[in-house]
Design a protein around this motif. Structure first.
Motif, mmCIF file in Angstrom:
data_model
loop_
_atom_site.group_PDB
_atom_site.id
_atom_site.type_symbol
_atom_site.label_atom_id
_atom_site.label_comp_id
_atom_site.label_asym_id
_atom_site.label_seq_id
_atom_site.Cartn_x
_atom_site.Cartn_y
_atom_site.Cartn_z
ATOM 1 N N MET A 42 1.367 -11.588 2.594
ATOM 2 C CA MET A 42 1.233 -10.356 3.385
ATOM 3 C C MET A 42 0.434 -10.622 4.664
ATOM 4 O O MET A 42 0.772 -10.136 5.732
ATOM 5 N N LYS A 43 -0.603 -11.442 4.529
ATOM 6 C CA LYS A 43 -1.451 -11.779 5.692
ATOM 7 C C LYS A 43 -0.632 -12.548 6.732
ATOM 8 O O LYS A 43 -0.730 -12.307 7.933
ATOM 9 N N ASN A 44 0.188 -13.488 6.261
ATOM 10 C CA ASN A 44 0.995 -14.311 7.183
ATOM 11 C C ASN A 44 2.269 -13.601 7.628
ATOM 12 O O ASN A 44 3.065 -14.149 8.393
ATOM 13 N N GLU A 45 2.461 -12.392 7.079
ATOM 14 C CA GLU A 45 3.619 -11.556 7.436
ATOM 15 C C GLU A 45 4.947 -12.302 7.266
ATOM 16 O O GLU A 45 5.825 -12.229 8.127
ATOM 17 N N THR A 46 5.072 -13.025 6.148
ATOM 18 C CA THR A 46 6.355 -13.672 5.855
ATOM 19 C C THR A 46 7.354 -12.567 5.498
ATOM 20 O O THR A 46 6.944 -11.429 5.197
ATOM 21 N N GLU A 47 8.608 -12.922 5.517
ATOM 22 C CA GLU A 47 9.649 -11.928 5.208
ATOM 23 C C GLU A 47 9.389 -11.264 3.848
ATOM 24 O O GLU A 47 9.418 -10.039 3.710
ATOM 25 N N GLY A 49 6.560 -11.320 2.191
ATOM 26 C CA GLY A 49 5.240 -10.661 2.233
ATOM 27 C C GLY A 49 5.347 -9.245 2.779
ATOM 28 O O GLY A 49 4.747 -8.303 2.247
ATOM 29 N N LEU A 50 6.123 -9.077 3.846
ATOM 30 C CA LEU A 50 6.324 -7.743 4.445
ATOM 31 C C LEU A 50 7.071 -6.832 3.474
ATOM 32 O O LEU A 50 6.783 -5.637 3.376
ATOM 33 N N GLU A 51 8.022 -7.425 2.756
ATOM 34 C CA GLU A 51 8.791 -6.671 1.766
ATOM 35 C C GLU A 51 7.853 -6.166 0.658
ATOM 36 O O GLU A 51 7.902 -4.995 0.259
ATOM 37 N N LYS A 53 4.632 -5.717 0.840
ATOM 38 C CA LYS A 53 3.660 -4.763 1.415
ATOM 39 C C LYS A 53 4.229 -3.345 1.399
ATOM 40 O O LYS A 53 3.520 -2.377 1.140
ATOM 41 N N LYS A 54 5.545 -3.238 1.656
ATOM 42 C CA LYS A 54 6.197 -1.909 1.652
ATOM 43 C C LYS A 54 5.976 -1.202 0.310
ATOM 44 O O LYS A 54 5.661 -0.027 0.251
ATOM 45 N N ASP A 57 2.040 -0.564 -0.382
ATOM 46 C CA ASP A 57 1.514 0.547 0.434
ATOM 47 C C ASP A 57 1.910 1.911 -0.134
ATOM 48 O O ASP A 57 1.215 2.898 0.064
#
Length: 219
Positions: A42-47, A49-51, A53-54, A57
């Motif tokens: 999530m910190k590195n905003e990998t594909e 990781g972003l998925e 995080k959704k 959150d």
């Protein structure tokens, strides 16, 4: 010694964290804990990781497909050439099957699954033994860290104690039951594959590690 690709299993309170550290120190393989790799992704905003995080959150559980993707990304990194130890994954049968596929694809098959076994009753006693001074917040344990004088806080001398909801026996019991249900199919799965090694976690920390060492050195 050949590459060590491990899965470490054990119910809450079985002492997995302590043994994980000892394994990593001796065998110098990366410790891959799902919590850590989720935070890193999530910190590195990998594909993936972003998925993840959704879902997080929104307060939802991250689906297996996303978890599998994050683990696959981590296992593809260079430092796993020397081996790795997975901790907290797989959590269910679907994840175990996904792990099979990804390790086959990466040509990094699992060498062993170490299961640290402690009877549920002992775990409940271990995990529900914690109590806290109401006045100063000093923490005690009825088995491992009693106050010097029974019923009196060592730090402030007060006599009232309480237990956090998380530490109450019925909460702990429930947590153990949920985890046992999750673990049982995994234990059967790895047992069938002749990869499972169960060690007795209800003994001195160093004796537990000696059992683990024996397994790992024989592989």
């Amino acid at each position: 010694m050949s590459t060590l690709n491990l899965v470490l299993m054990g119910l809450p309170g079985a002492g997995k964290g302590t043994q994980a550290q000892k394994i990593v120190d001796e065998f110098e393989i990366p410790h891959i804990s799902t919590g850590d790799i989720f935070r890193a992704a999530m910190k590195n905003e990998t594909e993936m990781g972003l998925e993840a995080k959704k879902y997080i959150d929104q307060g939802n559980l991250v689906p297996d497909s996303v978890t599998d993707g994050i683990v696959a990304d981590r296992l593809a990194e260079d430092d796993t050439k020397v081996g790795f130890m997975l901790d907290g994954y797989p959590r269910n049968l679907e994840q175990a099957q996904a792990l099979d596929s990804m390790t086959a694809k990466l040509n990094k098959p699992i060498s062993a699954v170490i299961n640290i076994h402690v009877d549920a009753d002992v775990l409940v006693e271990r995990l529900s033994g914690r109590f806290i001074c109401k006045n100063c917040g000093a923490t005690y344990h009825k088995l491992y860290n009693k106050p010097k004088v029974e019923g009196t806080c060592d730090v402030c001398g007060h006599h009232e104690f309480y237990q956090r909801e998380d530490d109450k026996p019925e909460t702990v019991k429930n947590r153990i039951e949920v985890n046992t249900k999750l673990n049982t199919p995994l234990i059967d799965f790895y047992n069938d594959k002749k990869l499972l090694y169960t060690v007795n976690g209800d003994q001195d920390i160093n004796d537990v590690y000696r059992e683990i060492q024996k397994v790992l050195r024989a592989i």
